[in-house]
Design a protein around this motif. Structure first.
Motif, PDB file in Angstrom:
ATOM      1  N   ALA A  56      25.973   0.088  55.573  1.00  0.00           N
ATOM      2  CA  ALA A  56      24.487   0.656  55.214  1.00  0.00           C
ATOM      3  C   ALA A  56      23.720   0.569  56.691  1.00  0.00           C
ATOM      4  N   VAL A  57      22.812   1.241  56.773  1.00  0.00           N
ATOM      5  CA  VAL A  57      21.824   1.168  58.051  1.00  0.00           C
ATOM      6  C   VAL A  57      20.571   1.743  57.810  1.00  0.00           C
ATOM      7  N   ASN A  58      19.334   1.035  58.410  1.00  0.00           N
ATOM      8  CA  ASN A  58      18.003   1.595  57.870  1.00  0.00           C
ATOM      9  C   ASN A  58      17.818   2.984  58.304  1.00  0.00           C
ATOM     10  N   GLY A  59      17.617   3.745  57.589  1.00  0.00           N
ATOM     11  CA  GLY A  59      17.335   5.164  57.577  1.00  0.00           C
ATOM     12  C   GLY A  59      16.399   5.646  58.916  1.00  0.00           C
ATOM     13  N   GLN A  60      15.312   4.811  59.054  1.00  0.00           N
ATOM     14  CA  GLN A  60      14.683   5.030  60.326  1.00  0.00           C
ATOM     15  C   GLN A  60      15.051   4.570  61.535  1.00  0.00           C
ATOM     16  N   ALA A  61      15.866   3.625  61.309  1.00  0.00           N
ATOM     17  CA  ALA A  61      16.613   3.240  62.638  1.00  0.00           C
ATOM     18  C   ALA A  61      17.985   4.200  63.168  1.00  0.00           C
ATOM     19  N   TYR A  62      18.293   4.779  62.069  1.00  0.00           N
ATOM     20  CA  TYR A  62      19.579   5.786  62.308  1.00  0.00           C
ATOM     21  C   TYR A  62      18.943   7.229  63.027  1.00  0.00           C
ATOM     22  N   LEU A  63      17.577   7.402  62.566  1.00  0.00           N
ATOM     23  CA  LEU A  63      17.071   8.497  63.055  1.00  0.00           C
ATOM     24  C   LEU A  63      16.597   8.346  64.552  1.00  0.00           C
ATOM     25  N   ALA A  64      16.110   7.150  64.852  1.00  0.00           N
ATOM     26  CA  ALA A  64      15.542   6.771  66.212  1.00  0.00           C
ATOM     27  C   ALA A  64      16.989   6.802  67.081  1.00  0.00           C
ATOM     28  N   TYR A  65      18.105   6.258  66.571  1.00  0.00           N
ATOM     29  CA  TYR A  65      19.067   6.317  67.255  1.00  0.00           C
ATOM     30  C   TYR A  65      19.563   7.833  67.756  1.00  0.00           C
ATOM     31  N   LEU A  66      19.572   8.707  66.574  1.00  0.00           N
ATOM     32  CA  LEU A  66      19.788  10.010  67.066  1.00  0.00           C
ATOM     33  C   LEU A  66      18.784  10.677  67.987  1.00  0.00           C
ATOM     34  N   THR A  67      17.376  10.209  67.902  1.00  0.00           N
ATOM     35  CA  THR A  67      16.509  10.810  68.654  1.00  0.00           C
ATOM     36  C   THR A  67      16.800  10.078  70.277  1.00  0.00           C
ATOM     37  N   ALA A  68      17.274   9.111  70.375  1.00  0.00           N
ATOM     38  CA  ALA A  68      17.611   8.635  71.622  1.00  0.00           C
ATOM     39  C   ALA A  68      18.836   9.360  72.331  1.00  0.00           C
ATOM     40  N   LYS A  69      19.724   9.737  71.531  1.00  0.00           N
ATOM     41  CA  LYS A  69      20.805  10.462  72.054  1.00  0.00           C
ATOM     42  C   LYS A  69      20.648  11.494  72.551  1.00  0.00           C
ATOM     43  N   GLN A  70      19.717  12.274  71.784  1.00  0.00           N
ATOM     44  CA  GLN A  70      19.403  13.686  72.300  1.00  0.00           C
ATOM     45  C   GLN A  70      18.185  13.564  73.294  1.00  0.00           C
ATOM     46  N   ALA A  71      17.401  12.599  73.583  1.00  0.00           N
ATOM     47  CA  ALA A  71      16.621  12.495  74.680  1.00  0.00           C
ATOM     48  C   ALA A  71      17.608  12.050  75.987  1.00  0.00           C
ATOM     49  N   PHE A  72      18.407  11.497  76.034  1.00  0.00           N
ATOM     50  CA  PHE A  72      19.254  11.089  77.080  1.00  0.00           C
ATOM     51  C   PHE A  72      20.157  12.315  77.551  1.00  0.00           C
ATOM     52  N   GLU A  73      20.471  13.411  76.661  1.00  0.00           N
ATOM     53  CA  GLU A  73      21.375  14.649  77.155  1.00  0.00           C
ATOM     54  C   GLU A  73      20.195  15.584  78.132  1.00  0.00           C
ATOM     55  N   LEU A  74      18.882  15.141  77.888  1.00  0.00           N
ATOM     56  CA  LEU A  74      18.220  16.028  78.962  1.00  0.00           C
ATOM     57  C   LEU A  74      18.390  15.614  80.337  1.00  0.00           C
ATOM     58  N   ARG A  75      18.965  14.210  80.692  1.00  0.00           N
ATOM     59  CA  ARG A  75      19.093  14.054  82.017  1.00  0.00           C
ATOM     60  C   ARG A  75      17.859  13.888  82.923  1.00  0.00           C
ATOM     61  N   THR A  76      16.639  14.037  82.668  1.00  0.00           N
ATOM     62  CA  THR A  76      15.592  13.690  83.179  1.00  0.00           C
ATOM     63  C   THR A  76      15.105  12.397  83.116  1.00  0.00           C
ATOM     64  N   LYS A  77      14.061  11.986  84.221  1.00  0.00           N
ATOM     65  CA  LYS A  77      13.215  10.962  84.103  1.00  0.00           C
ATOM     66  C   LYS A  77      12.654  10.632  82.771  1.00  0.00           C
ATOM     67  N   SER A  78      11.838  11.458  82.105  1.00  0.00           N
ATOM     68  CA  SER A  78      11.113  11.331  81.058  1.00  0.00           C
ATOM     69  C   SER A  78      12.154  11.252  79.721  1.00  0.00           C
ATOM     70  N   GLY A  79      13.258  11.917  79.943  1.00  0.00           N
ATOM     71  CA  GLY A  79      14.215  12.089  78.923  1.00  0.00           C
ATOM     72  C   GLY A  79      14.801  10.585  78.799  1.00  0.00           C
ATOM     73  N   ILE A  80      15.052  10.078  80.022  1.00  0.00           N
ATOM     74  CA  ILE A  80      15.793   8.294  80.039  1.00  0.00           C
ATOM     75  C   ILE A  80      14.733   7.771  79.462  1.00  0.00           C
ATOM     76  N   GLU A  81      13.290   7.754  79.779  1.00  0.00           N
ATOM     77  CA  GLU A  81      12.510   6.979  79.212  1.00  0.00           C
ATOM     78  C   GLU A  81      12.387   6.810  77.724  1.00  0.00           C
ATOM     79  N   ARG A  82      12.295   8.137  77.405  1.00  0.00           N
ATOM     80  CA  ARG A  82      12.308   8.350  75.945  1.00  0.00           C
ATOM     81  C   ARG A  82      13.304   7.773  75.038  1.00  0.00           C
ATOM     82  N   SER A  83      14.684   7.916  76.023  1.00  0.00           N
ATOM     83  CA  SER A  83      15.790   7.453  75.287  1.00  0.00           C
ATOM     84  C   SER A  83      15.801   5.984  75.063  1.00  0.00           C
TER      85      SER A  83
END
Length: 635
Positions: free
Chosen positions: A306-333
């Motif tokens: 089991a995992v905290n639902g909000q933690a998992y959504l933050a984890y998915l958000t971080a993965k998507q932000a990293f895929e932008l491969r931009t400075k702002s994307g890195i910071e958001r990730s």
């Protein structure tokens, strides 16, 4: 295109097999030259104009340097055919028009019948003794042929009885929530399912990586076409709906050969049990594809989590932000991974993700290695302590060991462990190749690993392009150029690839072509065409008036400008290349020593960088290689 095998002198041109053979042996010829040769063969005896060639091979709407592209392809064909352009045997040039393929074709051999054999023996019909000798000679020849053919089989290990490996692609899950803001959840779940399936039974099941899978988001291509492009046996389609804290997934497994639906299922869980949902789906797929799960994999899938639902959504958000491969994307990730860790401190994947982001932030996100890499190492080690079976944690730690600690035994150990845990991870093969094997001078192994990465992620421009770099470090410039051009054909707007083509042209002594590719890269990265063409003209003038030294001096001048494409000559390590080219070894060495002080990530490449060969006998260069732990065999 002709489907028959065309034979001329010692050559065979086989359109069906898409290959050229000489005396039965395969002749290496790149895709475009071979396509051109087949096109000329299709029209053999006729004039084929340069415009027809351009439209047939490159297409009407593709921008290429027509004259140079056609001339290059023809030169490669003539080399493969061992033909003198001044006295051609096969390919006739029609000045100002095009080409004519006019070889003297070889007729098919007549059937080798007994009557033919006897007719070839002088006096065969009148001598029983000679007929007996002919029969024994034929039997002996047949036995000898069979024996020779048997040798490779005896020397080879017995053919494995293992079931052939299957390949599968997880197509991007469709967001059925009615909320475009939740698109990241569907994309993130697609990637997580890819990871789950990739670790099931890697010996039996290959899983296409995220980058290539996401290429088909919102596609109109049918299953058969996608399967053909990716070379897969199965496709997994799915949709995701999130309502409140409930997550529902509907999925179906399609067999590519006949597009039949092998299986369909529905899964629903609360957000806190979303990991169990992923595992249930993975177990269902494994049973329908007859995979053999190891005890450790089966235990992982059957365990409760089991995992905290909000933690998992933050984890998915971080993965998507990293895929932008931009400075702002890195910071958001980084921010989202840290939020996931705060909400669920004992959940390992966010730590592994954070380690990956920090380790690559010096390349993309503007952070210095001295700032980012200690944070990356801390996160990677924490991920492994929490879950030693997490492949991504080992791969991230290996990258840090190579590029920051220069601890090469640890790097190899961790890379191998990551691949052992999930051999379907394209990035693990990619980084093992370019962050360890190439710097160690183990080029054949590096090329093999890079090919595995390309096979798992065939539509990743980053991997396709870097495969060219792997060949460059091995001094296989023709193969490197072919890899870069293949990437350019599929991703013509990928600017960094054009810059790499410019670099490899400098090693091949083709500086005018290097200028053209550098100009393309500048325009693609946002420089105005007027400014880019002004620099283009200045470089060509410098080359014409001063030769190669003028070209390098002008590049040194442009390296000081604030706006330049990625991987142009701006960093201390890249500027050291120019100074080496200009013969200023002391300045080049000083720049490399400065790069060492700030732990520039690319410094591990200096032993295999062709431009630095003039420095190899310099004591300062050798001392720097020793500090980096690079073996003398690499330099």
């Amino acid at each position: 295109m002709p489907k028959e095998v065309i034979r001329f002198e010692e050559f065979e041109l086989d359109a069906g097999a898409f290959e050229l053979r000489r005396g039965g042996s395969l002749v290496r010829l790149e895709r475009i030259p071979l396509e051109l040769l087949l096109f000329l063969a299709e029209r053999r005896g006729q004039l084929v104009t340069r415009q027809e060639i351009l439209e047939r091979i490159w297409g009407r709407d593709v921008f290429v340097d027509a004259d140079n592209s056609i001339n290059t392809a023809m030169r490669k064909i003539r080399l493969a055919l061992n033909e003198d352009p001044e006295n051609p045997r096969f390919l006739r040039t029609v000045p100002g028009k095009g080409y004519r393929f006019a070889p003297e074709l070889v007729a098919e051999a007549a059937p080798n019948t007994a009557a033919n054999d006897r007719a070839e023996l002088p006096g065969a019909s009148s001598s029983p003794l000679r007929r007996r000798w002919a029969r024994w000679a034929a039997v002996g020849a047949a036995l000898l042929t069979a024996a020779v053919a048997e040798v490779p089989r005896i020397l080879r290990p017995a053919k494995s009885s293992a079931v052939p490996k299957m390949k599968l692609v997880v197509l991007p899950f469709v967001n059925m929530s009615g909320d475009p803001q939740q698109e990241y959840i569907a994309d993130g779940m697609t990637e997580e399912i890819i990871t789950q399936l990739g670790g099931l039974d890697p010996q039996r099941l290959g899983v296409i990586a995220r980058t290539s899978s996401m290429h088909y988001k919102n596609t109109k291509e049918d299953a058969r076409q996608i399967a053909k492009e990716l070379g897969v046996s199965y496709l997994l389609e799915g949709s995701l709906r999130r309502e409140g804290t409930r997550v529902r997934i509907a999925a179906q497994l399609i067999q590519a050969s006949d597009q039949t639906h092998v299986w369909a299922g529905n899964f629903e869980q609360d957000q806190k049990d979303i990991l169990q949902l992923e595992r249930d789906l993975a177990l269902a797929i494994s049973s329908k594809t007859a995979l053999t799960l190891s005890p450790s994999v089966r235990a992982r899938l059957s365990g409760t989590a089991a995992v905290n639902g909000q933690a998992y959504l933050a984890y998915l958000t971080a993965k998507q932000a990293f895929e932008l491969r931009t400075k702002s994307g890195i910071e958001r990730s980084i921010a989202e991974y840290r939020r996931a860790i705060t909400l669920e401190p004992d959940y390992a994947p966010p730590y592994a993700g954070l380690a990956t982001v920090y380790s690559l932030a010096p390349i993309v996100g503007g952070m210095s290695p001295l700032e980012a890499m200690p944070k990356a190492k801390e996160a990677a080690e924490r991920a492994i302590r929490l879950d030693g079976s997490l492949a991504a944690g080992h791969t991230a730690l290996a990258f840090i060991a190579a590029h920051y600690d220069f601890d090469w035994p640890a790097a190899e150990r961790e890379f191998r462990r990551g691949i052992e845990l999930n051999s379907n991870d394209a990035n693990a093969h990619f980084f093992y190749s370019n962050s360890f094997l190439s710097p160690m001078g183990r080029h054949d192994e590096a090329i093999t690993e890079m090919k595995k990465a390309v096979d798992l992620d065939p539509l990743s421009p980053a991997i396709l392009s870097f495969s060219g770099q792997t060949f460059l470090w091995a001094r296989r410039y023709d193969d490197g150029l072919s890899a870069y051009k293949k990437c350019a054909e599929q991703f013509p707007s990928y600017a960094i690839n054009h810059e790499r083509i410019a670099h490899i042209y400098t090693y091949m002594g083709r500086l005018e072509e290097a200028i053209a590719e550098d100009t393309r890269a500048k325009i693609l990265t946002g420089q105005t065409p007027e400014a880019a063409m002004q620099q283009d003209a200045a470089l060509r003038k410098a080359l014409a008036t001063e030769g190669p030294s003028g070209y390098w001096k002008k590049l040194l001048e442009y390296g000081r400008l604030p706006e330049s494409p990625p991987e142009t000559y701006r960093t201390p390590q890249q500027l050291a290349i120019i100074h080496t080219r200009l013969g200023d070894r002391n300045k080049a060495l000083t720049l490399l020593e400065e790069a060492y002080e700030v732990r520039t990530l690319g410094l591990t490449e200096i032993a295999v960088e062709p431009a630095f060969e003039p420095l190899h006998y310099e004591a300062r260069f050798q001392e720097l290689c020793r500090k980096l732990g690079l073996p003398p065999s690499a330099w």
